[in-house]
Design a protein around this motif. Sequence first.
Motif, mmCIF file in Angstrom:
data_model
loop_
_atom_site.group_PDB
_atom_site.id
_atom_site.type_symbol
_atom_site.label_atom_id
_atom_site.label_comp_id
_atom_site.label_asym_id
_atom_site.label_seq_id
_atom_site.Cartn_x
_atom_site.Cartn_y
_atom_site.Cartn_z
ATOM 1 N N TYR A 499 0.803 -1.220 0.000
ATOM 2 C CA TYR A 499 0.000 0.000 0.000
ATOM 3 C C TYR A 499 0.841 1.277 0.000
ATOM 4 O O TYR A 499 2.018 1.281 0.375
ATOM 5 N N LEU A 500 0.159 2.332 -0.387
ATOM 6 C CA LEU A 500 0.668 3.685 -0.187
ATOM 7 C C LEU A 500 -0.276 4.350 0.800
ATOM 8 O O LEU A 500 -1.484 4.427 0.553
ATOM 9 N N GLN A 501 0.247 4.788 1.921
ATOM 10 C CA GLN A 501 -0.582 5.409 2.949
ATOM 11 C C GLN A 501 -0.252 6.894 3.071
ATOM 12 O O GLN A 501 0.911 7.289 3.033
ATOM 13 N N VAL A 502 -1.301 7.689 3.210
ATOM 14 C CA VAL A 502 -1.139 9.141 3.340
ATOM 15 C C VAL A 502 -1.919 9.594 4.560
ATOM 16 O O VAL A 502 -3.089 9.203 4.732
ATOM 17 N N ARG A 511 -6.725 13.230 8.912
ATOM 18 C CA ARG A 511 -7.212 12.468 7.760
ATOM 19 C C ARG A 511 -6.153 11.461 7.325
ATOM 20 O O ARG A 511 -4.960 11.758 7.349
ATOM 21 N N ALA A 512 -6.620 10.288 6.927
ATOM 22 C CA ALA A 512 -5.698 9.246 6.451
ATOM 23 C C ALA A 512 -6.325 8.549 5.251
ATOM 24 O O ALA A 512 -7.555 8.393 5.167
ATOM 25 N N TYR A 513 -5.476 8.133 4.315
ATOM 26 C CA TYR A 513 -5.920 7.499 3.075
ATOM 27 C C TYR A 513 -5.002 6.315 2.806
ATOM 28 O O TYR A 513 -3.819 6.325 3.168
ATOM 29 N N VAL A 514 -5.541 5.316 2.124
ATOM 30 C CA VAL A 514 -4.719 4.192 1.705
ATOM 31 C C VAL A 514 -4.995 3.930 0.222
ATOM 32 O O VAL A 514 -6.148 3.967 -0.230
ATOM 33 N N LYS A 522 -7.593 4.475 -4.846
ATOM 34 C CA LYS A 522 -7.875 4.673 -3.428
ATOM 35 C C LYS A 522 -8.685 3.504 -2.886
ATOM 36 O O LYS A 522 -9.728 3.159 -3.426
ATOM 37 N N ILE A 523 -8.202 2.940 -1.764
ATOM 38 C CA ILE A 523 -8.879 1.802 -1.139
ATOM 39 C C ILE A 523 -9.763 2.252 0.014
ATOM 40 O O ILE A 523 -10.843 1.712 0.240
ATOM 41 N N GLY A 524 -9.328 3.239 0.746
ATOM 42 C CA GLY A 524 -10.121 3.697 1.887
ATOM 43 C C GLY A 524 -9.614 5.002 2.441
ATOM 44 O O GLY A 524 -8.538 5.483 2.082
ATOM 45 N N GLU A 525 -10.412 5.592 3.322
ATOM 46 C CA GLU A 525 -10.013 6.824 3.986
ATOM 47 C C GLU A 525 -10.718 6.936 5.325
ATOM 48 O O GLU A 525 -11.738 6.271 5.561
#
Length: 531
Positions: A499-502, A511-514, A522-525
């Motif tokens: 994954y790439l996580q932000v 806020r977080a995103y994967v 984008k898989i989720g936030e």
Amino acid sequence: MRAIFLKEISRLGLFFGFLALVLAIFFAWFSFDINYKFGAIHPESVIWYGYVFFDNEPEFATFAAILASFICVALAQFLPQRNRIKCLLHLPASSFKILLWHYLFAAIFFAIIWAVFGAWLVFLASKFYPVVITKEIFINWCYFCLSGAVFYIFTSSVLIDKRSLRAAISSVIFVVVCFALVFYVKSFALLLVLLLVSILLGFNALISHKETSINLAFLLAIYAGILAVAGVGGYKFYEQKFANKSERYYIFYSPSLKEFVFQENLGGHYFAYRSASGRVFKNETEYKNELAFNYYMDLKQQGKMPVKIGDEVFDEAAIRQARMSITYAPKDATPPKIPFYPLFNPDPKISAIPFSEDMIYLDADKFRVFHHDGDEEGEFSQILNKEAKNLGVKFPIKAVFGRFTNLKPFDAGLFFKDSAGEFFNVRIYDDKVSFEAVKSLKNFHYLHINESKNSEFLGLGFNEGKIYLFSKNYELKELDTAKFDPVTMRLRVSFDPKYLQVRFDDGKDYRAYVFDKDSFEKIGEINLKAK
């Protein structure tokens, strides 16, 4: 006026001579110390780098000396006069002129100190630093001397004030204001204003012996202004030193649970561990075991490596190879006060990157390269300026980006944005110069260079609230996130084997995103609010 000058010379002549001798001894020690440090380090540009990027300003030691000297002058001049002020007030001149002439007498001594030891300091700096830093050292010296003059007048006003309570209050305000001025505000204009204001306060202290005072409203306005300065400086000091900047939530995406999990910082080293679905972890170990890519060393100690996630198996080497993170904080966008950057020149025969012997200065209308001996490299500067002209670079340069340390796997060089909003890159490798335009970044707001060998991405770009991955081929990949504000928010972007996580936050909104590491889908936030 002549009588006052003769009186002061007869009283303070020997004292001024002794003070000048003490300062001469101090500057002799200071010169020896500078000479020793430059003799012990090669290339000397390492010390220039510390000056520009880490505020390692050796001349700051002279501030303590000049401050102590000027305060001693105030004590020597006005402390013995405290019980004789009524005699002074009977001189055939206005009270303001009497005070001003005492100040002018001290000002002549200060001017001599400023000129003699300033010349000493500039001569010394020019031996070891390039002219662009020597100029800054001289500016700092002027600021120290002017600050010392403000200290001198404030001290004198406290000494001669007949009203002890007001003198005590002035002393407290004096300490706070000077602390803010010297360490955090640093403004010549403000110093000049305070110099004039302090003269008024000194005059008010003098006429207190006549049982009178200047207009109360005006006096209160002066104190209010001084406190405002102290407030600004104090707030900056609080923000830098004491404000709580820890993150409320550390948010990660669990590859095993397929949901976000987070550590909540409750304060006082108390934490809670939860997941987005509401699961509460029993302890830290249970929480970390669901984050195999982040805490693989913990799993290794428990004998749980390699780890299996779905149908895939990941060993320590695979996880280590895939991990890469880029962090950004608003302070990263603050440029150094001197636009002076190292020009690294990696040698293919040496595995490490040696520190640069050359540094480039971005002047208002051209590039200037300085060798570590302090001299300007005229020919090298001409080559860069000729190439800049051919590429259409418009001066002055508006912003500079890069990773200006040799502690990295390779050197991506220096990126800069010209006055037309165009981006360019300058780098040197094995004595060969590369200078090219970076069209993809035109009018970008900010570029954050990271340089990791574990990723095809060189860093991050920010523009109009959007976050972009910036590849080594200068291509951009936009990440589908909410608006990011680089002025107020901190950011972390991390890669792992899947994954790439932000995640980013402003201290209140987290806020977080994967994303899928390969397709960037984008898989989720998740969005958490600090309580």
